[in-house]
Enzyme design. Structure first.
Site, short mmCIF file in Angstrom:
data_model
loop_
_atom_site.label_atom_id
_atom_site.label_comp_id
_atom_site.label_asym_id
_atom_site.label_seq_id
_atom_site.Cartn_x
_atom_site.Cartn_y
_atom_site.Cartn_z
CG HIS A 107 -0.25 0.09 2.08
ND1 HIS A 107 0.43 -1.14 3.21
CD2 HIS A 107 0.08 1.23 3.40
CE1 HIS A 107 1.32 -0.64 4.28
NE2 HIS A 107 0.28 0.65 4.55
CG ASP A 109 1.52 4.91 5.21
OD1 ASP A 109 0.52 4.16 5.13
OD2 ASP A 109 2.57 5.59 5.40
CG HIS A 250 4.55 1.04 3.19
ND1 HIS A 250 4.16 2.31 2.46
CD2 HIS A 250 4.78 1.10 4.39
CE1 HIS A 250 3.51 3.07 3.72
NE2 HIS A 250 3.68 1.94 4.23
NE ARG A 265 2.52 6.58 10.59
CZ ARG A 265 1.12 5.88 9.95
NH1 ARG A 265 0.81 4.68 9.52
NH2 ARG A 265 1.08 6.33 10.72
#
Length: 277
Positions: A107, A109, A250, A265
């Site tokens: 995907h 983000d 990723h 993150r």
């Protein structure tokens, strides 16, 4: 391409750069930031070792590249927003975890947003004792360039719907966006063309039958899975990955259950809508 203040070693021919000669825990001056940005544009994802970040230093790093984004989603257990640092998301997976929150799918983000995040910086401080928990990244520049001329012509000018419901239906903390995006995009900085669909968010191709949409997306997803376009990052304690969300996919590998992988993150806001290629 040389950098005056840092050392960057390509990890694969198509994607990934290992950055050395830098301490991300200390303030960065303008030439270093400029070299990091140039390296990110060239390699699409940058890797760093032995960087023991705090929430403050991780945020300070991201703020050199734009305003920080407060993401949608998160299950409140394995992936949760920090109350004192809303821009920081804790990602913690251990023996009680039942998945890695949808990250076991290739995907980009939040491509369902009108202006998706520019990039993400992931800091992992705790890794499984016997390895595992790698993250894979794929270059959508390389994926586009490897398409046949006929397929490039077919996709030219076409759009697809990116729907947040697929990834966030059970975890979203605000409205789920649905956005029509170009299937071939152009990077706002490098100007390079790239393939802009991903199985995490893209629901269907616009203007064609469901059968044609399913067939073309199925082909493109399999195409993007080709290892020639990939780099696989093996995490060590206090490692950092900084990726350009506009031109990469990723995939988080969950092969370490019941061991622990834990970190934080942040995401950097995008400044541009996805630009048709």
């Amino acid at each position: 391409m040389g950098h005056n203040t840092i050392r960057v070693t390509p990890v694969t021919p198509n994607i990934g750069g290992l950055v050395e000669g830098i301490d991300l825990t200390r303030p960065l001056d303008a030439p270093v930031v400029e070299d990091l940005h140039e390296a990110l544009m060239q390699h699409q994802v940058l890797f760093f070792r032995e960087q023991e970040l705090t929430h403050e230093t991780q945020k300070a790093l991201g703020e050199h590249f734009g305003k920080l984004h407060i993401s949608v989603g998160g299950d409140g257990t394995n992936s949760k927003q920090l109350q004192a640092y809303p821009e920081v998301r804790a990602l913690h997976f251990d023996g009680s975890s039942k998945s890695v929150s949808g990250n076991e799918t290739w995907h980009t983000d939040q491509s369902c947003m009108e202006t998706p995040p520019m990039g993400s910086i992931l800091y992992i401080h705790t890794v499984p004792p016997a390895g595992g928990g790698d993250t894979m990244f794929a270059s959508m520049y390389a994926a586009y360039e490897a398409l046949s001329p006929a397929m490039k012509r077919y996709l030219e000018g076409m759009t697809a719907v990116h729907d947040g419901a697929g990834a966030f239906s059970n975890t979203a903390t605000n409205r789920l966006p649905v956005t029509e995006q170009p299937m071939i995009a152009r990077h706002p900085v490098t100007g390079r063309r790239l393939l802009y669909v991903n199985p995490g968010f893209t629901s269907h191709v616009c203007g064609v039958s469901k059968a044609e949409s399913d067939a073309i997306l199925g082909f493109l997803y399999r195409h993007c899975e080709h290892p020639n376009f990939h780099v696989r990052f093996r995490w060590e304690p206090h490692s950092v990955a900084f990726w350009d969300n506009r031109c990469t996919h990723h995939f988080a590998i969950w092969d370490y259950h019941p061991h622990t992988r834990s970190g934080y993150r942040i995401q950097i806001k995008g400044e541009h809508r996805v630009i048709p290629g």
